[in-house]
Design an enzyme around this catalytic site. Structure first.
Site, PDB file in Angstrom:
ATOM      1  N   THR A 140     -18.135 -44.123  -4.711  1.00 40.86           N
ATOM      2  CA  THR A 140     -18.324 -45.195  -3.626  1.00 40.86           C
ATOM      3  C   THR A 140     -17.666 -46.708  -4.228  1.00 40.86           C
ATOM      4  OG1 THR A 140     -20.354 -46.142  -4.767  1.00 40.86           O
ATOM      5  CG2 THR A 140     -20.610 -44.439  -3.066  1.00 40.86           C
ATOM      6  N   ASP A 141     -17.349 -47.330  -2.949  1.00 45.34           N
ATOM      7  CA  ASP A 141     -17.036 -48.773  -3.586  1.00 45.34           C
ATOM      8  C   ASP A 141     -18.332 -49.238  -3.807  1.00 45.34           C
ATOM      9  OD1 ASP A 141     -15.726 -51.242  -3.837  1.00 45.34           O
ATOM     10  OD2 ASP A 141     -14.634 -51.020  -2.067  1.00 45.34           O
ATOM     11  N   TRP A 142     -18.326 -50.380  -4.631  1.00 45.62           N
ATOM     12  CA  TRP A 142     -19.714 -50.832  -5.234  1.00 45.62           C
ATOM     13  C   TRP A 142     -20.571 -51.192  -3.929  1.00 45.62           C
ATOM     14  CZ3 TRP A 142     -16.801 -48.907  -8.171  1.00 45.62           C
ATOM     15  CH2 TRP A 142     -16.798 -48.560  -9.579  1.00 45.62           C
ATOM     16  N   GLY A 143     -21.821 -50.617  -3.952  1.00 44.52           N
ATOM     17  CA  GLY A 143     -22.634 -50.832  -2.781  1.00 44.52           C
ATOM     18  C   GLY A 143     -22.229 -50.324  -1.372  1.00 44.52           C
ATOM     19  N   GLY A 144     -21.267 -49.187  -1.509  1.00 47.71           N
ATOM     20  CA  GLY A 144     -20.898 -48.465  -0.478  1.00 47.71           C
ATOM     21  C   GLY A 144     -21.785 -47.278  -0.073  1.00 47.71           C
TER      22      GLY A 144
END
Length: 738
Positions: free
Chosen positions: A263-267
């Site tokens: 994931t992108d961070w927090g995705g």
């Protein structure tokens, strides 16, 4: 005693042989990776498999300590290895040995139009990541340049899917030769920062497959990328970090991707989609992690305890965790458990040379005219003509490796344009700031106090009256609402009152060299008055040295634009419709321009760009002969060779990018007037001619038929256009597809 010794030795040998026979296959580097993955997986508990799938700190994910399988460490890229971050905080760790080399932003790399530069880039940044003990480098980025307002365009490789595809592959291959996984991002359609976390993109399958996916496809199939980062936004109602169409059907199905989706961070947003829709490693959820500011722990991530519970009670099939764990193990064996990977190097002179060389080859000479008739072009500079050279602009001294979001770098060395020009021209150089960008006090032109702008502007204009030459070094920067993550630009014009400053200087001194440092196109209302314009990008550690070498003529410019510069914002396809096309309504966005992105829009809609895709001048000139085809007819099993002679008609050695476009004269579906299919950067001495050859294949003629869900080529006439930009066509010839 002798008999006892023999018996003891025999026992030791037997025990040793037994231990060797029982050594797990996954620890044996000589075994094929798939055998090692299968063996390790068979020895893991369900809890250990699940624990692989989510973060243990801000930039690492867990291994399996019981089995000696190490954790994975990641670092932001793609222009340098980010400084160390605290275990569970976004604060800097305060190390003193994590200064890096800043390589040029990827817009500059794309502007080289040279895959050899991409390979140099990947090798050097891969060496730096390896030396810093990073297992995954979070880059490169290949999202398509759709609008010049996107705050993150500077991290990407332009508006054309073919150019981005060709340039990304060597980068990935060379990074991964260091035993570091490239993590290609942001998959997919992360083409704006405004509302990036939830905007739901609606577009045709044609646009998806023809424009927005090819560079990712090339990254996987040709580059062999070991990891992919999901995008924040949604596609057709599902977040891209756990999107069935993108991840299961296309990436892991059609393209047979065998690496990890991160994931992108927090995705990540819910357990069910994360479990079922192709996500492998979840990073950055509830970004406070274990700190007192949050009630959530890492085990509370979507792929943590809730996923484990769902596996145990049958909500999610065991096949999902076996697939995720296998992919993560495969990446671990390719990286941190690969004993053959090199040690890497860090901030070496060789790396600084690489950064400077790429910067020099990516700088684009947009315009070069004489100030008055019968005079030579202003560039390269003849310093014997000038006693006083005024350098104006904050970007002449500002660090442009800082800011911008996750691409911010802590650099060991950064040569400013002003310092490099002083080193070259000595006491002739004087500097005045000219405008204030607000570091970090102001974020837009409206917030800068009028008295601050007026004072700086007036000082610059007064000094310009006395100067023989003005070198203006301005553009954008990496402040919020500029070229910066998490926000888009709000205006197309230059910020901080620069247009008024430029006009004021030109009113008193027309001898101006304009140097624009940015990752985006900008509006240029003064373009007809400025004799020389250089697009300089964000050039990294050797920014000033590269610019000085171009301006002085030490290096002949050879960069070409990787995206179009519209005259005004409405001339860009994404901005030619209502607000639902850009930026959307905060919920949904519709790509109304469809496949007509960038030069495809300008060409097909007959809306001229200020500077066209592929444009870039040289200090020499090039002549093109007539293109010759080996055949006038092609079958779906055949090919056609195109040959065109290119001659250096000037008086100094130079590099020219020969560009080949193809247009379908008649099609059942709308197609662009022409599309880039090949290019070749050639070096020519004065008077030298080279025959540049291209092989056109049937796949080059295809478009995506979304009704049939396949790529097709229709019989008929096709035109081949060869030139030095998308609009400067030097030779055209046609053939028939039978």
């Amino acid at each position: 005693m002798k008999i006892k010794s023999i018996l003891l030795l025999t026992v030791i040998i037997c025990i040793s042989a037994s231990m060797k026979a029982q050594t797990p296959i996954y620890l044996n580097d000589n075994k094929p990776i798939e055998e090692r993955v299968k063996d390790a997986l068979s020895r893991m508990t369900l809890e250990e498999k699940v624990r692989l799938c989510y973060a243990q700190s801000k930039f690492s994910s867990a291994g399996v300590p019981r089995l000696g399988i190490p954790e994975i460490w990641m670092s932001d890229g793609p222009h340098g290895v980010r400084e160390e971050i605290q275990w569970n905080s976004w604060a800097n760790a305060g190390w003193t040995n994590d200064f890096c080399t800043a390589f040029p932003a990827l817009t500059c790399l794309a502007a080289t139009w040279n895959p050899e530069m991409s390979a140099l880039y990947g090798k050097a940044i891969g060496e730096e990541a390896r030396y810093r003990k990073k297992d995954v480098l979070l880059g490169p980025g290949v999202n398509i340049y759709r609008t010049p307002l996107n705050g993150r365009n500077f991290e990407y490789m332009g508006e054309d899917p073919y150019l981005a595809s060709v340039m990304v592959v060597p980068y990935i291959r060379e990074v991964q030769k260091n035993g570091v996984a490239a993590c290609v991002k942001h998959y997919a359609l992360n083409n704006q920062e405004l509302w990036r976390g939830h905007i739901d993109v609606e577009l045709s399958d044609r646009a998806l497959h023809e424009i927005y996916l090819p560079a990712f496809k090339a990254s996987v199939i040709e580059g062999g990328a070991w990891s992919i980062m999901g995008a924040y936004n949604k596609l057709r109602g599902e977040h891209c970090c756990h999107n069935d169409l993108l991840l299961n059907r296309i990436l892991k199905g059609d393209w047979a991707f065998d690496g990890c989706v991160i994931t992108d961070w927090g995705g990540a947003h819910n357990t069910r989609e994360a479990a079922l829709n192709g996500l492998d490693i979840e990073m950055g959820s509830y970004t406070d992690g274990l700190t007192s500011e949050s009630e959530f722990t890492y085990d509370d991530y979507y792929l943590g305890n809730s996923y484990l519970k769902g596996l145990k009670d049958g909500t999610y099939p065991m096949s999902t965790i076996d697939d995720k764990a296998s992919r993560i193990l495969r990446m671990i064996f390719r990286t941190v458990m690969n004993r053959d990977r090199p040690w890497g190097t860090f901030t070496t002179e060789e790396h600084f040379d690489v950064a400077r060389t790429i910067a020099e080859e990516g700088i684009v000479l947009l315009k070069n005219s004489p100030v008055a008739k019968k005079e030579p072009a202003l560039l390269p500079l003849d310093d014997s003509l000038y006693k006083k050279i005024l350098v104006v602009g904050e970007n002449a001294t500002r660090s442009l490796t800082q800011g911008g979001g996750s691409s911010e770098l802590k650099v060991k060395k950064e040569v400013s344009p002003l310092d490099a020009l002083k080193a070259l021209y000595g006491a002739k150089i004087i500097h005045t700031q000219g405008y204030e960008s607000g570091r970090p006090l102001y974020s837009s032109v409206d917030e800068i106090p009028a008295e601050v702008s007026a004072k700086l502007r007036d000082e610059a204009i007064e000094k310009a009256k006395e100067a023989d030459l003005v070198i203006y070094v301005g553009g954008l920067n990496k402040n919020h609402l500029q070229d910066c993550e998490a926000a888009d630009r709000t205006i197309y014009e230059l910020p901080f009152g620069q247009n008024e400053l430029i006009e004021g200087i030109l009113n008193v001194n027309p001898n101006m060299v304009m140097v624009l440092l940015s990752g985006n196109a900008v509006e240029m209302p003064w373009v007809k008055r400025v004799p020389a314009i250089v697009q300089g990008w964000y050039l990294g550690s050797e920014a000033g040295s590269a610019l000085a070498n171009i301006l002085s003529g030490e290096i002949n410019p050879s960069g070409k634009l990787p995206f179009s510069f519209p005259v005004k914002l409405a001339d860009n396809g994404a901005h030619a419709f209502d607000a639902l096309s850009y930026p959307g309504d905060n919920v949904k966005e519709i790509y109304r321009e469809d496949i007509l992105v960038g030069y495809r829009w300008h060409d097909t809609k007959k809306t001229p760009a200020l500077y066209s895709f592929g444009h870039g001048l040289s200090y020499t000139t090039f002549g093109y002969g007539k293109a010759i085809l080996s055949e006038r007819n092609m079958t779906l099993n055949g090919s056609i060779e195109v040959t065109i002679p290119v001659t250096n008609t000037g008086n100094r050695e130079g590099k020219e990018v020969v560009q080949l476009y193809i247009g379908d004269e008649k099609s059942s579906l709308v197609r662009p007037l022409k599309e880039l299919k090949y290019f070749n950067k050639v070096t020519l001495k004065p008077g030298e001619t080279k025959n540049v050859k291209f092989i056109i294949m049937p796949d080059d003629l295809k478009f995506y038929d979304d009704k049939r869900e396949e790529w097709i080529a229709e019989p008929g006439k096709f035109n081949v256009y060869i030139g030095t930009s998308s609009t400067d066509i030097r030779s055209a010839v046609g053939f028939n597809l039978q």
